[in-house]
Write a protein that holds these residues in place. Structure first.
Motif, short mmCIF file in Angstrom:
data_model
loop_
_atom_site.label_atom_id
_atom_site.label_comp_id
_atom_site.label_asym_id
_atom_site.label_seq_id
_atom_site.Cartn_x
_atom_site.Cartn_y
_atom_site.Cartn_z
N UNK A 145 56.78 15.28 23.32
CA UNK A 145 55.63 14.37 23.25
C UNK A 145 54.77 14.45 24.52
N UNK A 146 55.40 14.51 25.67
CA UNK A 146 54.64 14.58 26.91
C UNK A 146 53.87 15.88 27.04
N UNK A 147 54.48 16.99 26.63
CA UNK A 147 53.79 18.28 26.71
C UNK A 147 52.60 18.30 25.76
N UNK A 148 52.80 17.81 24.54
CA UNK A 148 51.71 17.76 23.57
C UNK A 148 50.56 16.90 24.08
N UNK A 149 50.90 15.76 24.65
CA UNK A 149 49.90 14.84 25.21
C UNK A 149 49.07 15.51 26.30
N UNK A 150 49.72 16.29 27.15
CA UNK A 150 49.00 16.97 28.23
C UNK A 150 48.12 18.10 27.71
N UNK A 151 48.60 18.83 26.73
CA UNK A 151 47.87 20.00 26.22
C UNK A 151 46.55 19.60 25.56
N UNK A 169 43.77 2.60 25.99
CA UNK A 169 43.30 3.31 27.19
C UNK A 169 44.23 4.48 27.46
N UNK A 170 43.68 5.66 27.60
CA UNK A 170 44.47 6.85 27.89
C UNK A 170 45.10 6.70 29.27
N UNK A 171 46.43 6.69 29.32
CA UNK A 171 47.13 6.66 30.60
C UNK A 171 47.31 5.30 31.22
N UNK A 172 47.04 4.23 30.47
CA UNK A 172 47.17 2.89 31.04
C UNK A 172 47.61 1.92 29.95
N UNK A 173 48.39 0.91 30.34
CA UNK A 173 48.86 -0.09 29.40
C UNK A 173 48.61 -1.49 29.96
N UNK A 174 48.25 -2.43 29.08
CA UNK A 174 48.00 -3.82 29.47
C UNK A 174 49.32 -4.57 29.43
N UNK A 175 50.01 -4.62 30.56
CA UNK A 175 51.34 -5.22 30.60
C UNK A 175 51.32 -6.72 30.30
N UNK A 176 50.19 -7.37 30.53
CA UNK A 176 50.12 -8.80 30.27
C UNK A 176 50.20 -9.12 28.78
N UNK A 177 50.00 -8.10 27.93
CA UNK A 177 50.07 -8.32 26.48
C UNK A 177 51.35 -7.72 25.90
N UNK A 211 36.80 5.95 20.67
CA UNK A 211 36.54 4.74 21.47
C UNK A 211 37.62 4.49 22.51
N UNK A 212 38.68 5.25 22.48
CA UNK A 212 39.75 5.13 23.47
C UNK A 212 39.17 5.40 24.86
N UNK A 213 39.48 4.51 25.82
CA UNK A 213 38.93 4.68 27.17
C UNK A 213 39.77 5.65 27.99
N UNK A 214 39.11 6.34 28.89
CA UNK A 214 39.79 7.29 29.77
C UNK A 214 40.30 6.54 30.99
N UNK A 215 41.63 6.46 31.14
CA UNK A 215 42.21 5.69 32.22
C UNK A 215 42.71 6.50 33.39
N UNK A 216 43.03 7.78 33.15
CA UNK A 216 43.54 8.63 34.22
C UNK A 216 43.05 10.06 34.03
N UNK A 217 43.24 10.87 35.07
CA UNK A 217 43.04 12.31 34.94
C UNK A 217 44.40 12.94 34.66
N UNK A 218 44.44 13.83 33.68
CA UNK A 218 45.70 14.48 33.36
C UNK A 218 46.05 15.57 34.37
N UNK A 222 46.80 11.06 19.47
CA UNK A 222 46.42 9.68 19.81
C UNK A 222 46.57 9.36 21.29
N UNK A 223 47.06 10.31 22.09
CA UNK A 223 47.33 10.08 23.51
C UNK A 223 48.29 8.91 23.71
N UNK A 224 49.38 8.91 22.94
CA UNK A 224 50.37 7.83 23.01
C UNK A 224 51.78 8.42 23.13
#
Length: 452
Positions: free
Chosen positions: A385-391, A175-183, A400-407, A359-361
């Motif tokens: 990495x953060x700048x590349x991710x935003x651009x 998921x873009x912008x979100x992580x499953x902390x339980x895993x 198939x990656x889900x959109x979790x946040x707005x950049x 990969x939005x990671x």
């Protein structure tokens, strides 16, 4: 007091349970990945002795496409994408037959010169074994899904020798912008166990820390941001090139066998008339860049084209190894343009920054930079990495990656949908945003200049 006691007992039991499950999944993924890597290394070593070995690419891709289509259609594509799809749409259910088919099809494609990666098959193999293990234990959908995510993490950690980054990648890529902390805990366990099992099986990993020695000062801050922007644009080019290639091959009114033969022929042309270094995994070029050597200017473009053709016409393999190649080439070219004396450090930053964008990671890519190149690179890698991710925006090599946040708060876009289904992003001007201030100033100037 009694309630707190039961709470602690439950958590203790959960830790024990997931330590056992994740250890087994990590061991299975480590064994399978080691077998895959040894098979690939041996096959490649034999074929590379043959002059112009890549001339068999049309036949190799044809065989790969045939195996996948008729034995395990779920093994199509570049591995990780199919696993992401299975996690989101099928609660992690992956047919076990995907494992051998993906292994064989990928070895054939890569050993014969197909431009793809080795991490996708390992992630899919690890996830497939985890899914089968979950089915054997008759786990519910939630726990099976967690196990499959552990399989992704273990496969990625094992193939590159980065247990922590691998665990984070398996979570962050879903998921873009979100992580499953339980895993998070079982993913760490699976990644670490998989890495050590593969090491015991004789898998060796390249160490680059000695070549990549950061020598940055505060004055380089702006340059690193520019590098991140550059890598974000290159990642965007790779994503769009892959998308175009898939659409182009799907548009051709041909049988899949003809598409495979045509794609393989195009790759022969690239290898023969440009350079064979754009084919296969390209590990020699990656090593060259990370040890400070100059990489040809056209490497970014032609590796992107070769990879898009390979995966678009039916070849089997991953995408992250080509991302590494293109990222190293992009960082290397950036260093050449700015006349930097240490090309190795810019190649290393380019490699991880391109992964973050494509990969939005950004978190996994930043940690990978530390695991591969040492802690000294951490602040610069994180920034790039953060700048590349935003651009890159709302695009990914994994549709198939889900959109979790707005950049950006100025973007109006639906959260929760697959990135591949995201259409045109609507821009909303906010009064106090930077662009909002600029628009207001321009409006005032325009009204001032208008004749009354």
């Amino acid at each position: 007091m009694k309630q707190k006691f039961y709470e602690e007992v439950t958590l203790f039991a959960s830790v024990i349970k997931w330590t056992i499950y994740a250890t087994i999944v990590g061991a299975l993924a480590g064994l399978a990945t080691a077998c895959f890597l040894h098979s690939l290394a041996w096959t490649s070593e034999q074929l590379v002795k043959i002059p112009n070995y890549y001339f068999v690419l049309p036949l190799a891709i044809l065989v790969s496409a045939f195996l996948v289509k008729w034995l395990a259609p779920d093994a199509a594509g570049h591995g990780t994408e199919k696993v992401i799809e299975s996690v989101h749409k099928h609660m992690g259910r992956i047919p076990l037959k995907v494992v051998p088919v993906k292994l064989v099809a990928t070895v054939i494609t890569l050993a014969c010169g197909g431009s793809a990666g080795k991490e996708g098959p390992c992630a899919q193999i690890g996830a497939g074994l985890a899914s089968a293990f979950g089915g054997l234990l008759r786990l519910d959908n939630v726990d099976r899904k967690k196990l499959v995510i552990c399989g992704i993490s273990a496969g990625f950690a094992t193939v590159f020798g980065t247990p922590v980054a691998g665990a984070l990648f398996g979570l962050e890529v879903l998921v873009l912008g979100s992580m499953m902390y339980e895993v998070l805990f079982p993913s760490f366990v699976a990644g670490i166990i998989g890495f050590h099992v593969a090491t015991l099986m004789g898998v060796q990993y390249q160490q680059y820390a000695a070549f990549v020695t950061p020598m940055f000062s505060g004055g380089k801050f702006l340059e690193i941001i520019l590098l991140g922007m550059w890598c974000g644009l290159i990642a965007l080019f790779l994503i769009e090139t892959m998308k175009f290639s898939h659409k182009a091959f799907n548009w051709l009114p041909w049988h899949y066998t003809l598409k495979a033969l045509f794609g393989g022929t195009l790759l022969i042309v690239i290898g023969k008339f440009l350079s064979p270094s754009y084919l296969g995994l390209g590990l020699d070029s990656i090593d060259a860049g990370l040890t400070g050597n100059v990489i040809p200017i056209g490497a970014v473009f032609w590796k992107s084209i070769a990879t898009s053709i390979t995966l678009g016409c039916g070849g089997s393999g991953g995408i992250v190894t080509p991302i590494f190649y293109i990222g190293v080439a992009a960082g290397n070219l950036f260093g050449q343009i700015f006349h930097e004396p240490n090309l190795a450090i810019f190649s290393a930053l380019g490699m991880t920054a391109l992964l973050a964008g494509a990969a939005n990671t950004p978190i996994a890519a930043s940690v990978m930079a530390i695991e591969l190149f040492g802690p000294g690179i951490a602040p610069h890698a994180a920034l790039a990495c953060m700048v590349s991710y935003l651009i890159v925006g709302y695009r990914s090599v994994y549709p198939s990656q889900l959109l979790g946040i707005r950049k950006s708060a100025s973007h109006k876009i639906t959260i929760g949908m697959p990135i591949g289904e995201v259409g045109r992003t609507e821009f909303v001007t906010r009064e106090k945003s930077l662009l909002g201030v600029v628009v207001n100033i321009m409006d005032r100037v325009r009204h001032k200049d208008d004749p009354k």
